[in-house]
Design a protein around this motif. Structure first.
Motif, PDB file in Angstrom:
ATOM      1  N   VAL A  45      47.831  34.544  49.789  1.00 22.22           N
ATOM      2  CA  VAL A  45      46.396  34.679  49.506  1.00 22.22           C
ATOM      3  C   VAL A  45      45.524  34.401  50.728  1.00 22.22           C
ATOM      4  O   VAL A  45      44.329  34.711  50.713  1.00 22.22           O
ATOM      5  CB  VAL A  45      45.980  33.739  48.347  1.00 22.22           C
ATOM      6  N   ALA A  82      43.375  42.504  49.075  1.00 23.17           N
ATOM      7  CA  ALA A  82      44.602  42.159  48.344  1.00 23.17           C
ATOM      8  C   ALA A  82      45.385  43.422  47.994  1.00 23.17           C
ATOM      9  O   ALA A  82      46.622  43.455  48.110  1.00 23.17           O
ATOM     10  CB  ALA A  82      44.251  41.373  47.086  1.00 23.17           C
ATOM     11  N   THR A  86      49.062  44.708  49.570  1.00 26.27           N
ATOM     12  CA  THR A  86      50.172  45.083  48.694  1.00 26.27           C
ATOM     13  C   THR A  86      50.741  46.434  49.101  1.00 26.27           C
ATOM     14  O   THR A  86      51.970  46.615  49.158  1.00 26.27           O
ATOM     15  CB  THR A  86      49.692  45.133  47.233  1.00 26.27           C
ATOM     16  N   LYS A 130      48.758  36.824  44.109  1.00 27.80           N
ATOM     17  CA  LYS A 130      47.374  37.198  44.415  1.00 27.80           C
ATOM     18  C   LYS A 130      46.521  37.284  43.157  1.00 27.80           C
ATOM     19  O   LYS A 130      45.280  37.217  43.234  1.00 27.80           O
ATOM     20  CB  LYS A 130      47.345  38.536  45.149  1.00 27.80           C
ATOM     21  N   LEU A 133      44.235  34.518  42.874  1.00 25.28           N
ATOM     22  CA  LEU A 133      43.045  34.704  43.704  1.00 25.28           C
ATOM     23  C   LEU A 133      42.034  35.602  43.000  1.00 25.28           C
ATOM     24  O   LEU A 133      40.829  35.340  43.030  1.00 25.28           O
ATOM     25  CB  LEU A 133      43.454  35.307  45.046  1.00 25.28           C
TER      26      LEU A 133
END
Length: 270
Positions: A45, A82, A86, A130, A133
């Motif tokens: 994160v 994020a 990925t 994540k 987050l």
């Protein structure tokens, strides 16, 4: 390829046979990834937080003009970064797994699909971290949770598969030459700025707007972000077009990976 049905049967059988090995490889690599660092799972994160903080500060100081976003800009960049991270992991991890398993590939006969499955599983595990987050982002900015969020995993899967397809195409070559991993890392750094990660999708018809529009990552990343945050899909046609390309390219990438790996193993074994 002269006996395609026999090839596809063997591919399916090896895919099923590789599940247990892929699970063990994924657990080993995830444990090593976070055990050998002081901050552990926090590294999943930290990059989105640092990137969003930097771009939010630059936008507030009028250093960059990003236009209007549907949600507060820090949350916009946090969510987008994020998702981009990925996708980047989905591209790089298949190459890294194959490169790290060169000695094992040279000495042991096992279904090579296990390496790709382990890479995909690690990508999804990292995104699951994540999600904490993302949940914190909704609470901090008091964002409403749209009903469409239940469909977001489908769009996210398409984004991960796009990265996996690219990674599978390059994995045999990266096992022979480290240049492909290094080159892809450089390409991803440039690719980031051609994707609406730190800015909203441009509406202009200039060269930059065309590059962003024809970027295959754009509709997948934007749709996933919209399903999570606003619930309004701005480009459904682009999403389904790229998804069709992904699901067409997936078996092609699998066949290329399957046929190329024995030659790559023979090369680096000698």
């Amino acid at each position: 390829m002269r006996r395609p049905m026999q090839l596809f049967r063997r591919m399916g059988a090896d895919l099923l046979a590789s599940r247990e090995l892929a699970w063990q490889l994924m657990k080993r690599d995830i444990s090593a990834q976070y055990r050998e660092s002081f901050l552990g799972v926090a590294w999943a994160v930290i990059p989105p937080i640092v990137a969003s903080a930097g771009f939010a500060f630059a936008a507030s100081a009028k250093v960059i003009n990003v236009g209007t976003t549907d949600i507060p800009y820090p949350a916009y960049v946090l969510m987008s970064t994020a998702l981009w991270q990925t996708f980047s992991e989905a591209v790089m991890l298949p190459m890294q797994k194959v490169g790290a398993a060169r000695m094992m590939l040279a000495k042991i006969q096992f279904p090579r699909e296990a390496l790709i499955l382990a890479a995909a599983g690690q990508v999804l595990f990292n995104f699951a971290i994540k999600l904490l987050l993302v949940a914190g982002m909704f609470l901090w900015f008091r964002l409403a949770v749209p009903p469409s969020i239940v469909l977001a995993p489908v769009a996210l899967l398409h984004l991960v598969l796009l990265g996996t397809v690219l990674g599978m195409f390059l994995a045999p070559l990266s096992a022979l030459y480290q240049d492909f991993q290094k080159g892809m890392q450089l390409l991803l750094g440039t690719w980031l700025f051609l994707t609406p990660v730190v800015y909203p999708p441009p509406s202009g018809e200039g060269l930059f707007g065309l590059l962003v529009r024809f970027n295959p990552v754009t509709p997948l990343l934007v749709t996933t972000r919209e399903l999570i945050t606003t619930g309004t899909i701005s480009d459904p046609q682009g999403f389904w077009l790229v998804s069709a390309i992904v699901f067409t390219g997936l078996p092609v990438a699998w066949v290329v990976y399957r046929l190329a790996m024995p030659y790559a193993i023979e090369r680096f074994s000698s």
